[in-house]
Design an enzyme around this catalytic site. Structure first.
Site, PDB file in Angstrom:
ATOM      1  N   PRO A  11       0.790  -1.228   0.000  1.00 14.94           N
ATOM      2  CG  PRO A  11      -0.085  -1.075   2.143  1.00 14.94           C
ATOM      3  CD  PRO A  11       0.568  -2.040   1.199  1.00 14.94           C
ATOM      4  CG  ASN A  12      -0.265   4.291   1.393  1.00  8.51           C
ATOM      5  OD1 ASN A  12      -1.238   4.867   0.929  1.00  8.51           O
ATOM      6  ND2 ASN A  12      -0.289   3.684   2.576  1.00  8.51           N
ATOM      7  NE  ARG A  19       3.895   6.598   1.746  1.00  7.71           N
ATOM      8  CZ  ARG A  19       4.201   5.379   2.122  1.00  7.71           C
ATOM      9  NH1 ARG A  19       4.714   4.540   1.244  1.00  7.71           N
ATOM     10  NH2 ARG A  19       4.000   4.986   3.348  1.00  7.71           N
ATOM     11  CE1 TYR A  24       8.935   5.151   2.812  1.00  7.13           C
ATOM     12  CE2 TYR A  24       7.323   6.921   2.982  1.00  7.13           C
ATOM     13  CZ  TYR A  24       7.865   5.737   3.457  1.00  7.13           C
ATOM     14  OH  TYR A  24       7.350   5.143   4.579  1.00  7.13           O
ATOM     15  CG  ASN A  74       8.452  -1.901  -0.031  1.00  5.58           C
ATOM     16  OD1 ASN A  74       7.960  -2.029   1.095  1.00  5.58           O
ATOM     17  ND2 ASN A  74       8.965  -0.762  -0.437  1.00  5.58           N
ATOM     18  CB  ALA A  77       1.667  -0.058   6.196  1.00  5.78           C
ATOM     19  CG  HIS A  80       5.747  -2.355   9.908  1.00  3.73           C
ATOM     20  ND1 HIS A  80       7.069  -2.756   9.979  1.00  3.73           N
ATOM     21  CD2 HIS A  80       5.713  -1.331   9.008  1.00  3.73           C
ATOM     22  CE1 HIS A  80       7.798  -1.983   9.162  1.00  3.73           C
ATOM     23  NE2 HIS A  80       6.997  -1.123   8.561  1.00  3.73           N
ATOM     24  CG  ASP A  87       0.446 -17.413   7.782  1.00  6.65           C
ATOM     25  OD1 ASP A  87       1.540 -17.425   8.389  1.00  6.65           O
ATOM     26  OD2 ASP A  87      -0.653 -17.566   8.370  1.00  6.65           O
ATOM     27  CD  GLU A  98      11.155  -7.424   5.551  1.00  2.08           C
ATOM     28  OE1 GLU A  98      11.376  -8.557   6.056  1.00  2.08           O
ATOM     29  OE2 GLU A  98      10.859  -6.425   6.227  1.00  2.08           O
ATOM     30  CG  HIS A 100      11.419  -2.119   4.114  1.00  2.00           C
ATOM     31  ND1 HIS A 100      10.049  -2.160   4.077  1.00  2.00           N
ATOM     32  CD2 HIS A 100      11.820  -3.246   4.759  1.00  2.00           C
ATOM     33  CE1 HIS A 100       9.626  -3.262   4.682  1.00  2.00           C
ATOM     34  NE2 HIS A 100      10.682  -3.949   5.104  1.00  2.00           N
ATOM     35  CG  LEU A 101      11.495   2.607  -1.431  1.00  2.00           C
ATOM     36  CD1 LEU A 101      10.105   3.183  -1.524  1.00  2.00           C
ATOM     37  CD2 LEU A 101      12.306   2.923  -2.663  1.00  2.00           C
ATOM     38  CB  SER A 102      12.698   4.498   4.582  1.00  2.00           C
ATOM     39  OG  SER A 102      11.751   3.590   5.120  1.00  2.00           O
ATOM     40  NE  ARG A 107      10.453   6.013   8.300  1.00  3.21           N
ATOM     41  CZ  ARG A 107       9.454   5.807   7.435  1.00  3.21           C
ATOM     42  NH1 ARG A 107       9.587   4.870   6.507  1.00  3.21           N
ATOM     43  NH2 ARG A 107       8.356   6.522   7.513  1.00  3.21           N
ATOM     44  NE  ARG A 111       7.526   4.197   9.771  1.00  2.00           N
ATOM     45  CZ  ARG A 111       6.385   4.291   9.078  1.00  2.00           C
ATOM     46  NH1 ARG A 111       6.012   3.324   8.281  1.00  2.00           N
ATOM     47  NH2 ARG A 111       5.610   5.363   9.184  1.00  2.00           N
TER      48      ARG A 111
HETATM   49  C1  DQA Z   1       8.430   1.113   3.549  1.00  2.00           C
HETATM   50  C2  DQA Z   1       8.592   1.288   5.055  1.00  2.00           C
HETATM   51  C3  DQA Z   1       7.298   0.986   5.774  1.00  2.00           C
HETATM   52  O1  DQA Z   1       7.472   1.163   7.180  1.00  2.00           O
HETATM   53  C4  DQA Z   1       6.213   1.934   5.310  1.00  2.00           C
HETATM   54  O2  DQA Z   1       4.975   1.614   5.920  1.00  2.00           O
HETATM   55  C5  DQA Z   1       6.084   1.992   3.835  1.00  2.00           C
HETATM   56  C6  DQA Z   1       7.285   1.954   3.005  1.00  2.00           C
HETATM   57  C7  DQA Z   1       9.702   1.514   2.765  1.00  2.00           C
HETATM   58  O3  DQA Z   1       9.811   1.111   1.614  1.00  2.00           O
HETATM   59  O4  DQA Z   1      10.549   2.224   3.300  1.00  2.00           O
HETATM   60  O5  DQA Z   1       4.999   2.171   3.304  1.00  2.00           O
HETATM   61  O6  DQA Z   1       8.175  -0.264   3.275  1.00  2.00           O
END
Ligand code: DQA
Length: 147
Positions: A11-12, A19, A24, A74, A77, A80, A87, A98, A100-102, A107, A111
């Site tokens: 999501p997002n 964003r 990001y 990725n 959210a 977490h 599963d 796995e 993540h950009l950040s 943080r 997270r």
């Molecule tokens: C994220 C980090 C997550 O905590 C956050 O909810 C995201 C993006 C990242 O790519 O840094 O939506 O997965």
């Protein structure tokens, strides 16, 4: 199919570029996809690149990756929060990185916990879109070559 990597986004992430750019960055999801496509091509791999804002759809995207040589995930959210996504990864039998950009560990405390990490091959975070490229490289390096 065995030579395909699925890059799956939660999501997002469709909002990348606008964003919270201080966190990001400026790259859009289309920019990330282009980087992933170039990375896969350089390793001789095909790419499936998908994004959804819905937990159940992300589970379906993971299930549809069965038989692929790897998943770069990725889960945003859902990383977490989601036992269902965990599963799905645990059940699909596809090596998963796995990403993540950040740097999620730099943080908020919420997270720092991931439901995905225990069922992933490894985690790459904090390198912006390069986290995806590194994830693809890790899967390509670990790929079982056909006889
Ligand atoms: C994220 C980090 C997550 O905590 C956050 O909810 C995201 C993006 C990242 O790519 O840094 O939506 O997965």
């Amino acid at each position: 199919m065995p030579d395909t990597i699925h890059v799956l986004n939660g999501p997002n992430l469709n909002l990348l570029g606008t964003r919270e750019p201080a966190i990001y960055g400026a790259a859009t999801l289309a920019d990330v996809e282009a980087l992933c496509r170039a990375a896969c091509e350089s390793h001789g791999l095909d790419l499936v690149f998908r994004q959804t804002n819905h937990e159940g759809t992300l589970v379906e995207h993971i299930q549809e990756a069965r038989g692929a040589c790897g998943i770069v995930l990725n889960a945003a959210a859902y990383t977490h929060t989601s036992v269902a996504v965990r599963d799905a990864i645990g059940g699909c039998g596809v090596p998963t990185v796995e990403v993540h950009l950040s740097n999620v560990f730099a943080r908020e405390d919420f997270r720092h916990h991931s439901y995905i990490t225990p069922v992933a091959r490894g985690v790459i975070c904090g390198f912006g879109p390069q986290s995806y490229v590194l994830g693809i490289a890790a899967l390509a390096a670990g790929r079982t070559k056909p006889a």
